[in-house]
Design a protein around this motif. Structure first.
Motif, PDB file in Angstrom:
ATOM      1  N   GLU A   1       0.761  -1.325  -0.062  1.00 42.32           N
ATOM      2  CA  GLU A   1      -0.018   0.054   0.056  1.00 42.32           C
ATOM      3  C   GLU A   1       0.856   1.305   0.059  1.00 42.32           C
ATOM      4  O   GLU A   1       0.318   2.351  -0.202  1.00 42.32           O
ATOM      5  CB  GLU A   1      -1.085  -0.062   1.239  1.00 42.32           C
ATOM      6  CG  GLU A   1      -1.526  -1.202   1.533  1.00 42.32           C
ATOM      7  CD  GLU A   1      -2.795  -1.389   0.614  1.00 42.32           C
ATOM      8  OE1 GLU A   1      -3.426  -0.735   0.414  1.00 42.32           O
ATOM      9  OE2 GLU A   1      -2.857  -2.580   0.241  1.00 42.32           O
ATOM     10  N   SER A   2       2.187   1.034   0.228  1.00 44.43           N
ATOM     11  CA  SER A   2       2.882   2.311   0.665  1.00 44.43           C
ATOM     12  C   SER A   2       3.059   3.060  -0.811  1.00 44.43           C
ATOM     13  O   SER A   2       3.729   2.690  -1.823  1.00 44.43           O
ATOM     14  CB  SER A   2       4.377   1.845   0.989  1.00 44.43           C
ATOM     15  OG  SER A   2       5.220   2.941   1.221  1.00 44.43           O
ATOM     16  N   ALA A   3       3.254   4.486  -0.587  1.00 42.48           N
ATOM     17  CA  ALA A   3       3.524   5.355  -1.470  1.00 42.48           C
ATOM     18  C   ALA A   3       4.884   5.606  -1.727  1.00 42.48           C
ATOM     19  O   ALA A   3       5.558   6.235  -2.694  1.00 42.48           O
ATOM     20  CB  ALA A   3       2.904   6.824  -1.648  1.00 42.48           C
ATOM     21  N   ASP A   4       5.599   5.042  -0.844  1.00 42.37           N
ATOM     22  CA  ASP A   4       7.241   5.021  -0.775  1.00 42.37           C
ATOM     23  C   ASP A   4       7.714   3.921  -1.487  1.00 42.37           C
ATOM     24  O   ASP A   4       9.215   3.841  -1.564  1.00 42.37           O
ATOM     25  CB  ASP A   4       7.751   5.259   0.680  1.00 42.37           C
ATOM     26  CG  ASP A   4       7.370   6.703   1.181  1.00 42.37           C
ATOM     27  OD1 ASP A   4       7.073   7.473   0.555  1.00 42.37           O
ATOM     28  OD2 ASP A   4       6.969   6.434   2.464  1.00 42.37           O
ATOM     29  N   ASN A   5       7.347   3.135  -2.108  1.00 41.99           N
ATOM     30  CA  ASN A   5       8.110   1.952  -2.933  1.00 41.99           C
ATOM     31  C   ASN A   5       8.569   2.677  -4.124  1.00 41.99           C
ATOM     32  O   ASN A   5       7.998   3.462  -4.833  1.00 41.99           O
ATOM     33  CB  ASN A   5       6.932   0.948  -3.386  1.00 41.99           C
ATOM     34  CG  ASN A   5       6.285   0.229  -1.973  1.00 41.99           C
ATOM     35  OD1 ASN A   5       7.081  -0.086  -1.301  1.00 41.99           O
ATOM     36  ND2 ASN A   5       5.016  -0.209  -2.391  1.00 41.99           N
ATOM     37  N   ARG A   6       9.711   1.972  -4.584  1.00 40.25           N
ATOM     38  CA  ARG A   6      10.455   2.526  -5.833  1.00 40.25           C
ATOM     39  C   ARG A   6      10.917   1.307  -6.411  1.00 40.25           C
ATOM     40  O   ARG A   6      11.751   0.410  -6.129  1.00 40.25           O
ATOM     41  CB  ARG A   6      11.790   3.110  -5.298  1.00 40.25           C
ATOM     42  CG  ARG A   6      11.450   4.564  -4.760  1.00 40.25           C
ATOM     43  CD  ARG A   6      12.700   5.381  -4.714  1.00 40.25           C
ATOM     44  NE  ARG A   6      13.983   4.813  -5.002  1.00 40.25           N
ATOM     45  CZ  ARG A   6      14.725   5.242  -6.074  1.00 40.25           C
ATOM     46  NH1 ARG A   6      14.147   6.041  -6.745  1.00 40.25           N
ATOM     47  NH2 ARG A   6      15.824   4.633  -6.352  1.00 40.25           N
ATOM     48  N   ILE A   7      10.095   0.994  -7.675  1.00 46.44           N
ATOM     49  CA  ILE A   7      10.134  -0.173  -8.417  1.00 46.44           C
ATOM     50  C   ILE A   7      10.676   0.197  -9.947  1.00 46.44           C
ATOM     51  O   ILE A   7       9.870   0.960 -10.550  1.00 46.44           O
ATOM     52  CB  ILE A   7       8.937  -0.969  -8.455  1.00 46.44           C
ATOM     53  CG1 ILE A   7       8.448  -1.300  -7.010  1.00 46.44           C
ATOM     54  CG2 ILE A   7       8.913  -2.216  -9.370  1.00 46.44           C
ATOM     55  CD1 ILE A   7       6.983  -1.741  -6.885  1.00 46.44           C
ATOM     56  N   GLU A   8      11.761  -0.341 -10.263  1.00 45.94           N
ATOM     57  CA  GLU A   8      12.142  -0.015 -11.601  1.00 45.94           C
ATOM     58  C   GLU A   8      11.668  -1.145 -12.639  1.00 45.94           C
ATOM     59  O   GLU A   8      11.762  -2.371 -12.197  1.00 45.94           O
ATOM     60  CB  GLU A   8      13.934  -0.032 -11.665  1.00 45.94           C
ATOM     61  CG  GLU A   8      14.344  -0.236 -13.213  1.00 45.94           C
ATOM     62  CD  GLU A   8      16.042   0.062 -13.081  1.00 45.94           C
ATOM     63  OE1 GLU A   8      16.216  -0.146 -14.068  1.00 45.94           O
ATOM     64  OE2 GLU A   8      16.449   0.237 -12.136  1.00 45.94           O
ATOM     65  N   ILE A   9      10.974  -0.782 -13.481  1.00 49.52           N
ATOM     66  CA  ILE A   9      10.107  -1.676 -14.528  1.00 49.52           C
ATOM     67  C   ILE A   9      11.261  -1.750 -15.862  1.00 49.52           C
ATOM     68  O   ILE A   9      11.454  -0.517 -16.162  1.00 49.52           O
ATOM     69  CB  ILE A   9       8.867  -1.140 -14.783  1.00 49.52           C
ATOM     70  CG1 ILE A   9       8.015  -1.150 -13.472  1.00 49.52           C
ATOM     71  CG2 ILE A   9       7.881  -2.013 -15.757  1.00 49.52           C
ATOM     72  CD1 ILE A   9       6.636  -0.208 -13.873  1.00 49.52           C
ATOM     73  N   GLN A  10      11.585  -2.857 -16.148  1.00 52.47           N
ATOM     74  CA  GLN A  10      12.164  -2.972 -17.313  1.00 52.47           C
ATOM     75  C   GLN A  10      11.520  -3.863 -18.465  1.00 52.47           C
ATOM     76  O   GLN A  10      11.178  -4.723 -17.912  1.00 52.47           O
ATOM     77  CB  GLN A  10      13.548  -3.664 -17.267  1.00 52.47           C
ATOM     78  CG  GLN A  10      14.692  -2.845 -16.189  1.00 52.47           C
ATOM     79  CD  GLN A  10      15.777  -3.455 -16.065  1.00 52.47           C
ATOM     80  OE1 GLN A  10      16.158  -4.531 -16.087  1.00 52.47           O
ATOM     81  NE2 GLN A  10      16.731  -2.730 -15.409  1.00 52.47           N
TER      82      GLN A  10
END
Length: 129
Positions: free
Chosen positions: A114-123
């Motif tokens: 639910e977090s707005a602080d997730n950082r996920i790089e999509i490739q």
């Protein structure tokens, strides 16, 4: 597995991967990543997904380089596809690029679904012309 199964399976897989790394005295030297083959556009179609954990090693890397387009998504998982994948796929289409079928997600920061602080790089892999 299906997209709906990823959360539960990821928790189990990464628990086992971290435990195995500790048992083998390996140093984890990067964020967890998911590698998908032919990721579906709906939540019910099955696809192949590998859970990977980078470790320091004298061996060559087991995961090959990927020619790709990438986007850094920040926010909750509920918007990963609409604000992340969809935006990236639209940009690829506008540039005349075709997806290879392989995609990766690198979890640079994970604070929970639910977090707005997730950082996920999509490739998303680019198909050879």
């Amino acid at each position: 597995m299906t997209i709906a199964q990823i959360g539960e399976q990821a928790a189990l897989a990464y628990g086992a991967l971290y435990a195995e790394a500790m048992t083998r005295q390996l140093v984890v030297n990067g964020p967890p990543l998911f590698v998908a083959q032919s990721m579906p556009r709906d939540a019910h179609t099955e696809f192949e997904l590998d859970f990977c954990l980078p470790v320091a090693s004298d061996e060559p890397p087991a995961l090959p380089a990927l020619r790709c387009v990438r986007l850094m998504y920040e926010g909750p998982l509920a918007k990963l596809f609409t604000d992340g994948y969809q935006a990236l796929l639209q940009a690829m289409a506008a540039a005349g690029l075709r997806a290879s079928g392989e995609s990766r997600e690198i979890y640079h920061a994970w604070r929970g679904p639910e977090s707005a602080d997730n950082r996920i790089e999509i490739q998303i892999g680019i198909a050879h012309a």
